[in-house]
Scaffold this motif. Structure first.
Motif, PDB file in Angstrom:
ATOM      1  N   ARG A 114       0.828  -1.204   0.000  1.00 28.14           N
ATOM      2  CA  ARG A 114       0.000   0.000   0.000  1.00 28.14           C
ATOM      3  C   ARG A 114       0.866   1.260   0.000  1.00 28.14           C
ATOM      4  NH1 ARG A 114      -1.011   3.195   3.945  1.00 28.14           N
ATOM      5  NH2 ARG A 114      -0.432   1.656   5.546  1.00 28.14           N
ATOM      6  N   ARG A 115       1.875   1.285   0.872  1.00 30.28           N
ATOM      7  CA  ARG A 115       2.727   2.475   0.958  1.00 30.28           C
ATOM      8  C   ARG A 115       3.535   2.674  -0.325  1.00 30.28           C
ATOM      9  NH1 ARG A 115       3.201   0.971   6.773  1.00 30.28           N
ATOM     10  NH2 ARG A 115       4.822  -0.540   6.212  1.00 30.28           N
ATOM     11  N   LEU A 116       3.916   1.580  -0.960  1.00 25.66           N
ATOM     12  CA  LEU A 116       4.764   1.649  -2.144  1.00 25.66           C
ATOM     13  C   LEU A 116       3.966   1.701  -3.448  1.00 25.66           C
ATOM     14  CD1 LEU A 116       7.405  -0.901  -0.872  1.00 25.66           C
ATOM     15  CD2 LEU A 116       7.897   1.485  -1.462  1.00 25.66           C
ATOM     16  N   ASN A 117       2.644   1.721  -3.329  1.00 30.10           N
ATOM     17  CA  ASN A 117       1.771   1.833  -4.506  1.00 30.10           C
ATOM     18  C   ASN A 117       2.041   0.728  -5.539  1.00 30.10           C
ATOM     19  OD1 ASN A 117       0.308   4.343  -3.844  1.00 30.10           O
ATOM     20  ND2 ASN A 117       2.336   5.289  -4.002  1.00 30.10           N
ATOM     21  N   THR A 118       2.074  -0.502  -5.050  1.00 27.56           N
ATOM     22  CA  THR A 118       2.342  -1.636  -5.938  1.00 27.56           C
ATOM     23  C   THR A 118       1.493  -2.830  -5.528  1.00 27.56           C
ATOM     24  OG1 THR A 118       4.088  -3.054  -6.849  1.00 27.56           O
ATOM     25  CG2 THR A 118       4.276  -2.477  -4.527  1.00 27.56           C
ATOM     26  N   SER A 119       1.259  -3.720  -6.469  1.00 25.09           N
ATOM     27  CA  SER A 119       0.476  -4.925  -6.184  1.00 25.09           C
ATOM     28  C   SER A 119       1.355  -6.141  -5.963  1.00 25.09           C
ATOM     29  CB  SER A 119      -0.499  -5.199  -7.329  1.00 25.09           C
ATOM     30  OG  SER A 119       0.209  -5.379  -8.554  1.00 25.09           O
ATOM     31  N   TYR A 120       2.664  -5.967  -6.053  1.00 24.29           N
ATOM     32  CA  TYR A 120       3.604  -7.064  -5.781  1.00 24.29           C
ATOM     33  C   TYR A 120       4.944  -6.476  -5.367  1.00 24.29           C
ATOM     34  CZ  TYR A 120       5.775  -6.113 -10.347  1.00 24.29           C
ATOM     35  OH  TYR A 120       6.411  -5.528 -11.397  1.00 24.29           O
ATOM     36  N   LEU A 121       5.762  -7.292  -4.727  1.00 26.85           N
ATOM     37  CA  LEU A 121       7.079  -6.869  -4.265  1.00 26.85           C
ATOM     38  C   LEU A 121       8.124  -7.797  -4.874  1.00 26.85           C
ATOM     39  CD1 LEU A 121       6.131  -6.266  -0.532  1.00 26.85           C
ATOM     40  CD2 LEU A 121       6.721  -4.492  -2.194  1.00 26.85           C
ATOM     41  N   ASP A 122       9.141  -7.221  -5.471  1.00 24.04           N
ATOM     42  CA  ASP A 122      10.153  -8.028  -6.145  1.00 24.04           C
ATOM     43  C   ASP A 122      11.026  -8.798  -5.168  1.00 24.04           C
ATOM     44  OD1 ASP A 122       9.777  -7.053  -9.017  1.00 24.04           O
ATOM     45  OD2 ASP A 122      10.013  -5.185  -7.906  1.00 24.04           O
ATOM     46  N   ILE A 123      11.405  -8.147  -4.074  1.00 21.54           N
ATOM     47  CA  ILE A 123      12.283  -8.764  -3.073  1.00 21.54           C
ATOM     48  C   ILE A 123      11.764  -8.406  -1.690  1.00 21.54           C
ATOM     49  CG2 ILE A 123      14.628  -8.885  -2.132  1.00 21.54           C
ATOM     50  CD1 ILE A 123      15.591  -7.809  -4.890  1.00 21.54           C
ATOM     51  N   VAL A 124      11.646  -9.403  -0.831  1.00 26.03           N
ATOM     52  CA  VAL A 124      11.322  -9.154   0.574  1.00 26.03           C
ATOM     53  C   VAL A 124      12.340  -9.887   1.435  1.00 26.03           C
ATOM     54  CG1 VAL A 124       9.645  -9.413   2.432  1.00 26.03           C
ATOM     55  CG2 VAL A 124       8.860  -8.823   0.124  1.00 26.03           C
ATOM     56  N   LEU A 125      12.947  -9.151   2.346  1.00 26.30           N
ATOM     57  CA  LEU A 125      13.972  -9.695   3.223  1.00 26.30           C
ATOM     58  C   LEU A 125      13.493  -9.685   4.670  1.00 26.30           C
ATOM     59  CD1 LEU A 125      17.056  -7.738   1.797  1.00 26.30           C
ATOM     60  CD2 LEU A 125      16.186  -9.965   1.067  1.00 26.30           C
ATOM     61  N   CYS A 126      13.843 -10.715   5.401  1.00 25.39           N
ATOM     62  CA  CYS A 126      13.659 -10.701   6.858  1.00 25.39           C
ATOM     63  C   CYS A 126      14.716  -9.759   7.429  1.00 25.39           C
ATOM     64  CB  CYS A 126      13.826 -12.106   7.429  1.00 25.39           C
ATOM     65  SG  CYS A 126      12.653 -13.310   6.792  1.00 25.39           S
ATOM     66  N   HIS A 127      14.272  -8.713   8.106  1.00 22.29           N
ATOM     67  CA  HIS A 127      15.142  -7.608   8.475  1.00 22.29           C
ATOM     68  C   HIS A 127      15.868  -7.867   9.793  1.00 22.29           C
ATOM     69  CE1 HIS A 127      15.472  -2.904   8.330  1.00 22.29           C
ATOM     70  NE2 HIS A 127      16.640  -3.513   8.429  1.00 22.29           N
ATOM     71  N   ASP A 128      17.211  -7.832   9.739  1.00 24.77           N
ATOM     72  CA  ASP A 128      18.059  -7.966  10.929  1.00 24.77           C
ATOM     73  C   ASP A 128      17.719  -9.237  11.712  1.00 24.77           C
ATOM     74  OD1 ASP A 128      19.387  -5.698  10.204  1.00 24.77           O
ATOM     75  OD2 ASP A 128      18.434  -4.398  11.667  1.00 24.77           O
ATOM     76  N   VAL A 129      17.954 -10.361  11.060  1.00 23.40           N
ATOM     77  CA  VAL A 129      17.543 -11.663  11.604  1.00 23.40           C
ATOM     78  C   VAL A 129      18.252 -12.033  12.893  1.00 23.40           C
ATOM     79  CG1 VAL A 129      16.747 -12.702   9.450  1.00 23.40           C
ATOM     80  CG2 VAL A 129      19.183 -12.723   9.982  1.00 23.40           C
ATOM     81  N   GLU A 130      19.370 -11.386  13.204  1.00 20.24           N
ATOM     82  CA  GLU A 130      20.099 -11.746  14.416  1.00 20.24           C
ATOM     83  C   GLU A 130      19.362 -11.358  15.698  1.00 20.24           C
ATOM     84  OE1 GLU A 130      21.999  -7.698  13.243  1.00 20.24           O
ATOM     85  OE2 GLU A 130      21.052  -9.426  12.271  1.00 20.24           O
TER      86      GLU A 130
END
Length: 340
Positions: A114-130
């Motif tokens: 919604r914030r990025l005005n897109t219907s899909y995301l090319d890459i999603v990362l788990c942020h700071d997994v440590e």
């Protein structure tokens, strides 16, 4: 939902540009930024051949600002012309601000789209997994993301973080389970004061990681020759060494040797052996131009693999800098920090 393009099969790396635009700086963490600056910066990046933009819900209002800029540029740059990377799981500074639950995965993806005005995301990362339990990452968070990948909502799945041993552990677990990570993002682990990433590249490849992103060539502002951010986690000894490097550079400028600490830092970092993408934060058109110029120069200098500057005076300055920072080549700061 959108289906993954036939041009980018889900089992192959995305054709990402060698330099990607880090949009965390749009939040104002490194100084005030107007939306007009965001628009100009994104336009400059996309028009210069950069095709990946990176953000996160953790970076304040970065997703909103980037999304607005991409919406405003839609006529010039259609959605199919660039790749959006965002993250999930981290929403604040402390461990209590992390939520890696399956439900939060789906909610976070919807919020980001919604914030990025897109219907899909090319890459999603788990942020700071440590910051979280590795078992939750591999048993709950990543399975949810791979489900979204199968549905076409997410095109590539990965992890980001600081300790390389944590990234590798997760990559190895995923590889053994037959569902290898598409991407690993490492930050501050290949620059003038730390070269650990080079040791881990072959290990990550062996664990099936297709794309390795090396982020923050300036080590979160530490190597920028300005005042180091107060929040920077490096120990006092490293900060003092960098201040000594800055003094060497200032002295060289007085004698007519024109090169900055940031330029040398980028030249070195951009020649990291094995890195597929170099992620650089930029909040102005000039910073984008400078990063791209530095990358072009880095490819001919090859400082990280024994190359040198052709100008003997600049090479002398570079030699002094590396001599000062060599004792920290394997140094890393604690992550999570003690007060997290």
């Amino acid at each position: 939902m959108v289906s993954v393009s036939a041009a980018d099969p889900p089992d192959r790396p995305l054709p990402l540009s060698k330099v990607a635009l880090g949009c965390g700086v749009f939040s104002g963490a490194y100084g005030p930024v107007e939306q007009s600056d965001v628009l100009a910066t994104v336009r400059k990046a996309l028009s210069s051949g950069i095709n990946m933009v990176d953000t996160s819900p953790y970076y304040g209002n970065s997703e909103d600002r980037l999304g607005q800029a991409l919406k405003d540029l839609a006529d010039e740059f259609p959605r199919s012309s660039y790749y959006i990377c965002t993250k999930l799981g981290r929403y604040g500074y402390r461990k209590t601000d992390f939520d890696y639950s399956a439900k939060r995965v789906y909610d976070s993806i919807n919020e980001s789209m919604r914030r990025l005005n897109t219907s899909y995301l090319d890459i999603v990362l788990c942020h700071d997994v440590e910051f979280v339990d590795t078992l939750q990452v591999v048993n709950e968070t990543l399975p949810s993301l791979f489900e979204l990948k199968r549905a076409g909502v997410v095109r590539r799945v990965g992890v980001s973080g600081y300790p390389l041993e944590t990234l590798l552990e997760i990559a190895q677990i995923q590889h053994k389970r037959g569902r290898p990570l598409d991407i690993c993002l490492s930050y501050c682990n290949f620059n003038l004061h730390c070269q650990l990433l080079e040791e881990y590249v072959p290990k990550l490849r062996a664990a099936g990681v297709a794309t390795i992103i090396s982020a923050s060539p300036l080590s979160m502002g530490l190597l920028n020759q300005d005042v180091t951010p107060e929040w920077h986690p490096a120990k006092a000894e490293l900060k003092a060494a960098v201040a000594q490097c800055s003094a060497v550079v200032r002295q060289s400028l007085e004698t007519g040797v024109s090169i900055s600490l940031a330029e040398m830092a980028e030249h070195f970092s951009f020649s990291c052996p094995g890195a597929d993408v170099h992620l650089v934060g930029a909040k102005t058109e000039d910073q984008v131009r400078r990063a791209l110029d530095a990358y072009c120069q880095a490819t001919s200098l090859n400082l990280a693999t024994g190359g040198s500057y052709t100008d003997p005076d600049i090479q002398n300055v570079y030699r002094q800098i590396t001599s000062i920072l060599t004792p920290f080549a394997r140094y890393t700061w604690p992550s999570p920090p003690a007060d997290a």
